[in-house]
Motif scaffolding. Structure first.
Motif, PDB file in Angstrom:
ATOM      1  N   ASP A  31       0.848  -1.189   0.000  1.00  0.00           N
ATOM      2  CA  ASP A  31       0.000   0.000   0.000  1.00  0.00           C
ATOM      3  C   ASP A  31       0.884   1.240   0.000  1.00  0.00           C
ATOM      4  OD1 ASP A  31      -2.392  -1.399   0.045  1.00  0.00           O
ATOM      5  OD2 ASP A  31      -2.363  -1.568   2.233  1.00  0.00           O
ATOM      6  N   TYR A  32       0.458   2.262  -0.772  1.00  0.00           N
ATOM      7  CA  TYR A  32       1.238   3.483  -0.913  1.00  0.00           C
ATOM      8  C   TYR A  32       0.432   4.683  -0.427  1.00  0.00           C
ATOM      9  CZ  TYR A  32       4.154   0.617  -3.971  1.00  0.00           C
ATOM     10  OH  TYR A  32       4.952  -0.377  -4.464  1.00  0.00           O
ATOM     11  N   VAL A  33       1.101   5.552   0.330  1.00  0.00           N
ATOM     12  CA  VAL A  33       0.468   6.804   0.752  1.00  0.00           C
ATOM     13  C   VAL A  33       1.457   7.946   0.549  1.00  0.00           C
ATOM     14  CG1 VAL A  33      -1.088   5.756   2.443  1.00  0.00           C
ATOM     15  CG2 VAL A  33       1.197   6.448   3.151  1.00  0.00           C
ATOM     16  N   TYR A  34       0.898   9.156   0.327  1.00  0.00           N
ATOM     17  CA  TYR A  34       1.739  10.331   0.090  1.00  0.00           C
ATOM     18  C   TYR A  34       1.846  11.225   1.327  1.00  0.00           C
ATOM     19  CZ  TYR A  34       1.496   9.169  -4.884  1.00  0.00           C
ATOM     20  OH  TYR A  34       1.605   8.540  -6.092  1.00  0.00           O
ATOM     21  N   TYR A  35       1.042  10.924   2.343  1.00  0.00           N
ATOM     22  CA  TYR A  35       1.020  11.763   3.539  1.00  0.00           C
ATOM     23  C   TYR A  35       1.187  10.903   4.798  1.00  0.00           C
ATOM     24  CZ  TYR A  35      -1.041  15.186   0.341  1.00  0.00           C
ATOM     25  OH  TYR A  35      -1.274  16.026  -0.710  1.00  0.00           O
ATOM     26  N   CYS A  36       1.834  11.483   5.809  1.00  0.00           N
ATOM     27  CA  CYS A  36       2.045  10.771   7.073  1.00  0.00           C
ATOM     28  C   CYS A  36       0.724  10.450   7.768  1.00  0.00           C
ATOM     29  CB  CYS A  36       2.927  11.609   7.996  1.00  0.00           C
ATOM     30  SG  CYS A  36       4.636  11.797   7.417  1.00  0.00           S
ATOM     31  N   ASP A  37      -0.236  11.383   7.723  1.00  0.00           N
ATOM     32  CA  ASP A  37      -1.535  11.135   8.357  1.00  0.00           C
ATOM     33  C   ASP A  37      -2.223   9.929   7.730  1.00  0.00           C
ATOM     34  OD1 ASP A  37      -1.013  13.345   9.871  1.00  0.00           O
ATOM     35  OD2 ASP A  37      -2.764  14.494   9.244  1.00  0.00           O
ATOM     36  N   ASP A  38      -2.082   9.783   6.415  1.00  0.00           N
ATOM     37  CA  ASP A  38      -2.682   8.636   5.733  1.00  0.00           C
ATOM     38  C   ASP A  38      -1.986   7.339   6.140  1.00  0.00           C
ATOM     39  OD1 ASP A  38      -4.410  10.337   4.465  1.00  0.00           O
ATOM     40  OD2 ASP A  38      -3.303  10.400   2.574  1.00  0.00           O
ATOM     41  N   ALA A  39      -0.670   7.419   6.347  1.00  0.00           N
ATOM     42  CA  ALA A  39       0.070   6.235   6.795  1.00  0.00           C
ATOM     43  C   ALA A  39      -0.428   5.806   8.176  1.00  0.00           C
ATOM     44  CB  ALA A  39       1.564   6.539   6.846  1.00  0.00           C
ATOM     45  N   LEU A  40      -0.608   6.770   9.061  1.00  0.00           N
ATOM     46  CA  LEU A  40      -1.117   6.467  10.392  1.00  0.00           C
ATOM     47  C   LEU A  40      -2.506   5.850  10.322  1.00  0.00           C
ATOM     48  CD1 LEU A  40      -0.980   6.546  13.460  1.00  0.00           C
ATOM     49  CD2 LEU A  40      -1.754   8.927  13.375  1.00  0.00           C
ATOM     50  N   ALA A  41      -3.352   6.409   9.478  1.00  0.00           N
ATOM     51  CA  ALA A  41      -4.718   5.889   9.330  1.00  0.00           C
ATOM     52  C   ALA A  41      -4.698   4.433   8.840  1.00  0.00           C
ATOM     53  CB  ALA A  41      -5.504   6.763   8.358  1.00  0.00           C
ATOM     54  N   LYS A  42      -3.805   4.123   7.909  1.00  0.00           N
ATOM     55  CA  LYS A  42      -3.679   2.748   7.410  1.00  0.00           C
ATOM     56  C   LYS A  42      -3.256   1.796   8.529  1.00  0.00           C
ATOM     57  CE  LYS A  42      -4.091   2.899   2.742  1.00  0.00           C
ATOM     58  NZ  LYS A  42      -4.955   1.987   1.939  1.00  0.00           N
ATOM     59  N   ILE A  43      -2.288   2.239   9.331  1.00  0.00           N
ATOM     60  CA  ILE A  43      -1.812   1.412  10.441  1.00  0.00           C
ATOM     61  C   ILE A  43      -2.932   1.187  11.450  1.00  0.00           C
ATOM     62  CG2 ILE A  43      -0.252   1.340  12.422  1.00  0.00           C
ATOM     63  CD1 ILE A  43       1.203   0.774   9.850  1.00  0.00           C
ATOM     64  N   GLN A  44      -3.651   2.242  11.786  1.00  0.00           N
ATOM     65  CA  GLN A  44      -4.748   2.124  12.748  1.00  0.00           C
ATOM     66  C   GLN A  44      -5.824   1.157  12.249  1.00  0.00           C
ATOM     67  OE1 GLN A  44      -5.568   6.353  12.937  1.00  0.00           O
ATOM     68  NE2 GLN A  44      -4.672   6.518  15.005  1.00  0.00           N
ATOM     69  N   LYS A  45      -6.142   1.262  10.963  1.00  0.00           N
ATOM     70  CA  LYS A  45      -7.149   0.379  10.362  1.00  0.00           C
ATOM     71  C   LYS A  45      -6.676  -1.079  10.406  1.00  0.00           C
ATOM     72  CE  LYS A  45      -9.982  -0.062   6.153  1.00  0.00           C
ATOM     73  NZ  LYS A  45      -9.624  -1.398   5.652  1.00  0.00           N
ATOM     74  N   SER A  46      -5.392  -1.294  10.106  1.00  0.00           N
ATOM     75  CA  SER A  46      -4.865  -2.657  10.098  1.00  0.00           C
ATOM     76  C   SER A  46      -4.898  -3.269  11.498  1.00  0.00           C
ATOM     77  CB  SER A  46      -3.437  -2.672   9.549  1.00  0.00           C
ATOM     78  OG  SER A  46      -2.522  -2.119  10.477  1.00  0.00           O
ATOM     79  N   ILE A  47      -4.696  -2.427  12.518  1.00  0.00           N
ATOM     80  CA  ILE A  47      -4.746  -2.917  13.900  1.00  0.00           C
ATOM     81  C   ILE A  47      -6.183  -3.272  14.278  1.00  0.00           C
ATOM     82  CG2 ILE A  47      -4.430  -2.256  16.316  1.00  0.00           C
ATOM     83  CD1 ILE A  47      -2.032  -0.550  15.394  1.00  0.00           C
ATOM     84  N   ARG A  48      -7.121  -2.398  13.903  1.00  0.00           N
ATOM     85  CA  ARG A  48      -8.539  -2.659  14.213  1.00  0.00           C
ATOM     86  C   ARG A  48      -9.020  -3.955  13.566  1.00  0.00           C
ATOM     87  NH1 ARG A  48      -9.177   2.855  12.942  1.00  0.00           N
ATOM     88  NH2 ARG A  48     -10.103   2.279  10.939  1.00  0.00           N
ATOM     89  N   GLU A  49      -8.552  -4.202  12.353  1.00  0.00           N
ATOM     90  CA  GLU A  49      -9.013  -5.374  11.604  1.00  0.00           C
ATOM     91  C   GLU A  49      -8.133  -6.596  11.830  1.00  0.00           C
ATOM     92  OE1 GLU A  49      -9.249  -4.057   7.553  1.00  0.00           O
ATOM     93  OE2 GLU A  49     -10.973  -2.736   7.938  1.00  0.00           O
ATOM     94  N   ASN A  50      -7.129  -6.440  12.712  1.00  0.00           N
ATOM     95  CA  ASN A  50      -6.199  -7.531  12.999  1.00  0.00           C
ATOM     96  C   ASN A  50      -5.564  -8.076  11.723  1.00  0.00           C
ATOM     97  OD1 ASN A  50      -4.806  -9.240  14.711  1.00  0.00           O
ATOM     98  ND2 ASN A  50      -6.337 -10.872  14.571  1.00  0.00           N
ATOM     99  N   ASP A  51      -5.178  -7.159  10.862  1.00  0.00           N
ATOM    100  CA  ASP A  51      -4.512  -7.508   9.600  1.00  0.00           C
ATOM    101  C   ASP A  51      -3.268  -6.622   9.484  1.00  0.00           C
ATOM    102  OD1 ASP A  51      -3.965  -8.568   7.115  1.00  0.00           O
ATOM    103  OD2 ASP A  51      -5.348  -7.227   6.049  1.00  0.00           O
TER     104      ASP A  51
END
Length: 221
Positions: A31-51
């Motif tokens: 997965d690719y993101v151009y902004y740090c906030d988007d990177a954080l959001a991806k990480i948070q989502k992956s933790i919530r979904e246990n993926d």
């Protein structure tokens, strides 16, 4: 090999270089993101979904634009994400060249690899990913030599204070006044002169100006 990798990079040309490297390694999910906030959001989502992501590859510098960001650089991103997912492996892919900064990324931020953006960065990135996968930190040989030079002289807090004052334009003869006002010892002019001369001799530097430039290049001030 890693199965799920997140790349935070705001320059498209660099993203393409990373993408090609990961394709060669047949990484299943990137997965690719151009902004740090988007990177954080991806990480948070992956933790919530246990993926969870296995690896984050991030730049340090992100140019500001019309999209206002809470997290403005890679260091802050690394620190924030490490608090959420301490086990996440992190490789910094950056044009940063100051050995003091690079050293602090390993020692203070807990990264697993550093690759400098350069002519052969794809090869270096592959090596870094492979090393990180087997739990070995990665730093190219030339950068290791630079960091070794830095670590050959251990700067104390007192050393850094003196050089920082010089970098701010404080004359050597006036440094004792600052030290005395802030209860920093030793604070006599002779002590200051002796310490600065000792630093210059150990680092094979001839002037205060060169000492300041050297420390700035290392990233310690």
């Amino acid at each position: 090999m890693f199965k799920k990798i997140l790349i935070a990079e705001d320059h498209e040309s660099s993203s393409i270089s990373v993408q090609k490297t990961l394709e060669d390694l047949t990484i299943s999910t990137t997965d690719y993101v151009y902004y740090c906030d988007d990177a954080l959001a991806k990480i948070q989502k992956s933790i919530r979904e246990n993926d969870l992501y296995d690896l984050l590859i991030t730049d340090l510098s992100f140019e500001e634009d019309h999209n206002i960001q809470n997290i403005k650089d890679g260091k802050e991103l690394i620190k924030t994400i490490k608090e959420l997912q301490p086990s996440l492996k992190i490789i910094v892919f950056s044009a940063e060249h100051r050995s003091g900064v690079i050293d602090s990324l390993f020692n203070e931020y807990g990264i697993n690899g550093f690759v400098r953006k350069a002519r052969n960065d794809s090869k270096e990135l592959k090596k870094a990913i492979a090393s990180t996968y087997v739990n070995e930190n990665y730093l190219s040989l030339d950068l290791k030599q630079e960091v070794k030079k830095l670590n050959n002289y251990e700067f104390s807090t007192y050393d850094i204070t003196l050089v920082s004052l010089l970098s701010q334009g404080v004359l050597q003869k006036n440094i004792p006044v600052y030290l005395q006002n802030n209860d920093i010892k030793p604070n006599s002019l002779s002590s200051v002169e002796k310490k600065l001369n000792s630093m210059k001799e150990d680092l094979q530097i001839t002037s205060n100006e060169q000492l300041v430039a050297f420390c700035k290049d290392l990233g310690i001030i």
